[in-house]
Design a protein around this motif. Structure first.
Motif, mmCIF file in Angstrom:
data_model
loop_
_atom_site.group_PDB
_atom_site.id
_atom_site.type_symbol
_atom_site.label_atom_id
_atom_site.label_comp_id
_atom_site.label_asym_id
_atom_site.label_seq_id
_atom_site.Cartn_x
_atom_site.Cartn_y
_atom_site.Cartn_z
ATOM 1 N N GLY A 284 0.826 -1.195 0.000
ATOM 2 C CA GLY A 284 0.000 0.000 0.000
ATOM 3 C C GLY A 284 0.861 1.246 0.000
ATOM 4 N N GLY A 285 0.274 2.344 -0.444
ATOM 5 C CA GLY A 285 1.004 3.608 -0.471
ATOM 6 C C GLY A 285 0.480 4.488 -1.578
ATOM 7 N N GLY A 286 1.296 5.437 -2.013
ATOM 8 C CA GLY A 286 0.904 6.371 -3.049
ATOM 9 C C GLY A 286 0.340 7.647 -2.465
ATOM 10 N N THR A 287 -0.078 8.560 -3.329
ATOM 11 C CA THR A 287 -0.668 9.823 -2.922
ATOM 12 C C THR A 287 -1.930 10.063 -3.749
ATOM 13 O OG1 THR A 287 1.538 10.712 -2.458
ATOM 14 C CG2 THR A 287 -0.262 12.281 -2.626
ATOM 15 N N PRO A 288 -3.113 10.011 -3.132
ATOM 16 C CA PRO A 288 -3.350 9.642 -1.737
ATOM 17 C C PRO A 288 -3.106 8.149 -1.516
ATOM 18 C CG PRO A 288 -5.431 9.867 -2.886
ATOM 19 C CD PRO A 288 -4.371 10.326 -3.851
ATOM 20 N N ALA A 289 -2.944 7.750 -0.267
ATOM 21 C CA ALA A 289 -2.612 6.364 0.048
ATOM 22 C C ALA A 289 -3.739 5.431 -0.384
ATOM 23 C CB ALA A 289 -2.351 6.221 1.542
ATOM 24 N N ARG A 290 -3.356 4.352 -1.024
ATOM 25 C CA ARG A 290 -4.317 3.343 -1.467
ATOM 26 C C ARG A 290 -3.874 1.977 -0.951
ATOM 27 N NH1 ARG A 290 -7.296 6.793 -1.892
ATOM 28 N NH2 ARG A 290 -8.337 7.666 -3.737
ATOM 29 N N PRO A 291 -4.816 1.065 -0.715
ATOM 30 C CA PRO A 291 -4.459 -0.255 -0.190
ATOM 31 C C PRO A 291 -3.680 -1.072 -1.198
ATOM 32 C CG PRO A 291 -6.795 -0.159 -0.749
ATOM 33 C CD PRO A 291 -6.265 1.233 -0.877
ATOM 34 N N GLY A 292 -2.750 -1.906 -0.694
ATOM 35 C CA GLY A 292 -1.975 -2.797 -1.541
ATOM 36 C C GLY A 292 -2.559 -4.197 -1.532
ATOM 37 N N GLU A 293 -1.820 -5.128 -2.104
ATOM 38 C CA GLU A 293 -2.298 -6.503 -2.237
ATOM 39 C C GLU A 293 -2.537 -7.162 -0.886
ATOM 40 O OE1 GLU A 293 -3.165 -8.263 -4.877
ATOM 41 O OE2 GLU A 293 -2.784 -6.618 -6.268
ATOM 42 N N VAL A 294 -1.723 -6.830 0.135
ATOM 43 C CA VAL A 294 -1.931 -7.465 1.443
ATOM 44 C C VAL A 294 -3.263 -7.048 2.045
ATOM 45 C CG1 VAL A 294 0.533 -7.698 1.907
ATOM 46 C CG2 VAL A 294 -0.652 -5.644 2.665
ATOM 47 N N SER A 295 -3.711 -5.820 1.761
ATOM 48 C CA SER A 295 -5.012 -5.370 2.269
ATOM 49 C C SER A 295 -6.153 -5.909 1.412
ATOM 50 C CB SER A 295 -5.059 -3.839 2.307
ATOM 51 O OG SER A 295 -4.109 -3.328 3.221
ATOM 52 N N LEU A 296 -5.931 -6.037 0.103
ATOM 53 C CA LEU A 296 -6.951 -6.634 -0.756
ATOM 54 C C LEU A 296 -7.163 -8.110 -0.428
ATOM 55 C CD1 LEU A 296 -5.911 -4.935 -4.106
ATOM 56 C CD2 LEU A 296 -7.991 -4.490 -2.803
ATOM 57 N N ALA A 297 -6.175 -8.724 0.232
ATOM 58 C CA ALA A 297 -6.308 -10.125 0.670
ATOM 59 C C ALA A 297 -6.874 -10.223 2.082
ATOM 60 C CB ALA A 297 -4.946 -10.821 0.611
ATOM 61 N N HIS A 298 -7.289 -9.114 2.678
ATOM 62 C CA HIS A 298 -7.817 -9.130 4.047
ATOM 63 C C HIS A 298 -8.962 -10.140 4.167
ATOM 64 C CE1 HIS A 298 -9.013 -7.617 7.978
ATOM 65 N NE2 HIS A 298 -10.260 -7.557 7.542
ATOM 66 N N ALA A 299 -8.897 -10.971 5.210
ATOM 67 C CA ALA A 299 -9.882 -12.024 5.485
ATOM 68 C C ALA A 299 -9.831 -13.146 4.456
ATOM 69 C CB ALA A 299 -11.302 -11.463 5.578
ATOM 70 N N GLY A 300 -8.756 -13.170 3.651
ATOM 71 C CA GLY A 300 -8.603 -14.230 2.672
ATOM 72 C C GLY A 300 -7.175 -14.732 2.622
ATOM 73 N N VAL A 301 -6.676 -14.986 1.426
ATOM 74 C CA VAL A 301 -5.372 -15.616 1.230
ATOM 75 C C VAL A 301 -4.527 -14.761 0.299
ATOM 76 C CG1 VAL A 301 -4.154 -17.659 0.379
ATOM 77 C CG2 VAL A 301 -6.324 -17.918 1.600
#
Length: 515
Positions: A284-301
């Motif tokens: 995650g990161g950027g301007t403005p901050a956006r979720p990365g792959e680890v957050s898109l995998a939240h509650a999953g794999v």
């Protein structure tokens, strides 16, 4: 004249209410916006001025000041445009100021006054409900997304004139009808099924244990043996998301994609980024901050294929989310948190050429090259992986004789029973699965007790393999999951020796990574 309207701003997957204060008086005509308007919102002044000129009502030239409170928080979304325009309309007495009470406004304005969708609508709708707002005005394209939040009246406004007519009581905007809830999709309703896999019994068992106990898993073996095929079939083994997890996961995907047009995320996501992913893309990161792959995998794999090929920064950056369940992005002028509670499933070759230990192919790498390759995966990262399993090639004649494996539905039923046992045992604790039990301290002793024979076996294994105390605790957590999967084991009884023995077989690191 001083008036107020209300909007909100997004911070991670949460938000806060923004009070938009407007004041119109005598002076040099113009519009000034203060209160840390950054990013796309910094251009709101020109959009709002043009939209007001096309609203169908006379706006007198006056000195206009808009303050976005709280002034010390960044606001960078154009979704606040609509609230800025409405507070100025109230100041100019085009709409009654009382009509803006209890109303949250969220939408980007076009130069002609059209209301356009803004990213983060689901987050804003949830903030509105939590803070006691009864109604939310959004663009028609965002109405379905906002309506996912219950107990909130969603008003789809196509343009500024339509909203003005509604606020003046001249032509009412009908509340958006909440779409009928679709049946929850089951994780196994997709064509990928474990029955397609023949052989690979130990790897299949590791996949089942991973899903049952919430553990992280590393598969290592030559290319083409089925590591990726196994990984693609793990998400259907997991239970459907609880309501809270579904809402958080949907917020994350909405922020990343700009919309949640497909409704709530009810099945555990499986994310598989390429090994060339950047640290910002993964974490995650950027301007403005956006979720990365680890957050898109939240509650999953989160599946990381070719694990040693990922950059060192990416791999070491996984340590915090694996431990804390969230990602903290810290910049000089702001901080953002994104949820990142996922299960890690990784795969790697045993060496750069991939054929170390292959029964038919010859490895062409030197011992030093093999050691360097395997040691790209650091010890601290491996400390957060409970299951490490070698996947060996299946001989053609054995593959021809092997019967189809168990179907996903059969394995998922066992996983569900094991999860139910864990929830019953952990109901008075802050943990929900065996893998989340702290790997040190009294919790393991209390929740993963060993019978005398199992304790003696673990002591012998620790001495022969020189296992650290942390690794021993990992084995106990895996043994606890194996006991939960065992239909003949009393869930209130201590862990048996057979479960400890199987747990040791499910943690076999490549030679250069041995504890």
């Amino acid at each position: 004249m001083l008036c107020r309207s209300y909007s909100a701003s997004v911070v991670g997957v949460d938000g806060f209410v923004v009070t938009v204060e407007g004041d119109v008086g005598l002076g040099l005509p113009g519009l000034t916006v203060v209160g840390r308007a950054t990013g796309a919102l910094a251009e709101a002044r020109d959009r709002v001025k043009s939209a007001l000129s096309h609203c169908g009502h006379a706006i007198r030239p006056r000195r206009q000041i808009v303050n976005l409170a709280p002034a010390d928080e960044r606001k960078d979304s154009p979704g606040i445009d609509l609230a800025v325009a409405c507070v100025l309309l109230a100041c100019h007495e085009v709409v009654p100021a009382a009509a803006l009470e209890g109303l949250m406004l969220w939408g980007e304005l076009g130069l002609d006054g059209a209301v356009r969708p803004a990213a983060g609508t689901l987050v804003i709708a949830d903030v509105a409900r939590q803070r006691g707002f009864r109604r939310l005005v959004v663009a028609p394209a965002s109405a379905d997304e906002a309506a996912l939040i219950p107990d909130l009246e969603v008003l789809p406004a196509a343009d500024l004139p339509a909203l003005i007519a509604h606020l003046r009581g001249e032509r009412r905007i009908e509340p958006h009808a909440r779409a009928p809830s679709r049946p929850r999709a089951r994780p196994g309703d997709e064509p990928l099924d474990l029955a397609d896999i023949r052989g690979l019994y130990l790897a299949r068992r590791a996949l089942e244990v991973m899903a049952a106990g919430g553990h992280n898993l590393l598969l290592h073996g030559p290319p083409g043996v089925g590591k990726t095929m196994l990984a693609r079939r793990v998400a259907p083994l997991l239970p459907a998301l609880a309501d809270d997890d579904a809402l958080v996961a949907t917020k994350v995907h909405g922020l990343a994609n700009g919309t949640c047009s497909k409704g709530l995320v009810t099945t555990p996501p499986l994310r598989a980024p390429h090994h060339t992913v950047s640290p910002a893309g993964l974490l995650g990161g950027g301007t403005p901050a956006r979720p990365g792959e680890v957050s898109l995998a939240h509650a999953g794999v989160l599946f990381l294929d070719e694990l040693p090929e990922f950059s060192r920064v990416c791999l070491e950056g996984l340590r915090e989310p694996l431990e804390e369940g969230e990602v903290r992005i810290v910049r000089a002028n702001h901080r953002v948190r994104f949820p990142a509670r996922f299960q890690l499933l990784a795969a790697m070759n045993p060496c750069p050429c991939g054929y170390l230990g292959h029964p038919e192919r010859v490895c062409t790498d030197s011992a030093a090259a093999v050691a360097r390759y395997q040691q790209r995966v650091s010890g601290p990262l491996l400390d957060r992986v409970d299951l490490v399993v070698a996947v060996a090639p299946v001989a053609p004649e054995e593959l021809a004789r092997a019967a189809p494996g168990e179907a996903t539905a059969t394995v998922r039923a066992r996983v569900a029973r094991a999860r139910a046992r864990q929830l019953s045992r952990l109901c008075d604790t802050p943990w929900t699965t065996n893998a989340t039990i702290p790997a040190s301290g009294r919790a393991v002793d209390r929740l993963c007790p060993l019978d005398p024979e199992a304790a003696a076996l673990l002591t012998d294994v620790a001495a022969s393999r020189v296992l650290s105390p942390r690794t021993q605790h990992r084995l106990r957590r895996v043994a606890r999951t194996l006991a939960d999967l065992d239909p003949d084991h009393d869930p209130t009884a201590p862990i048996a020796a057979r479960h400890v023995a199987e747990a040791t077989q499910l943690r076999r690191l490549p030679e250069a990574l041995e504890d």
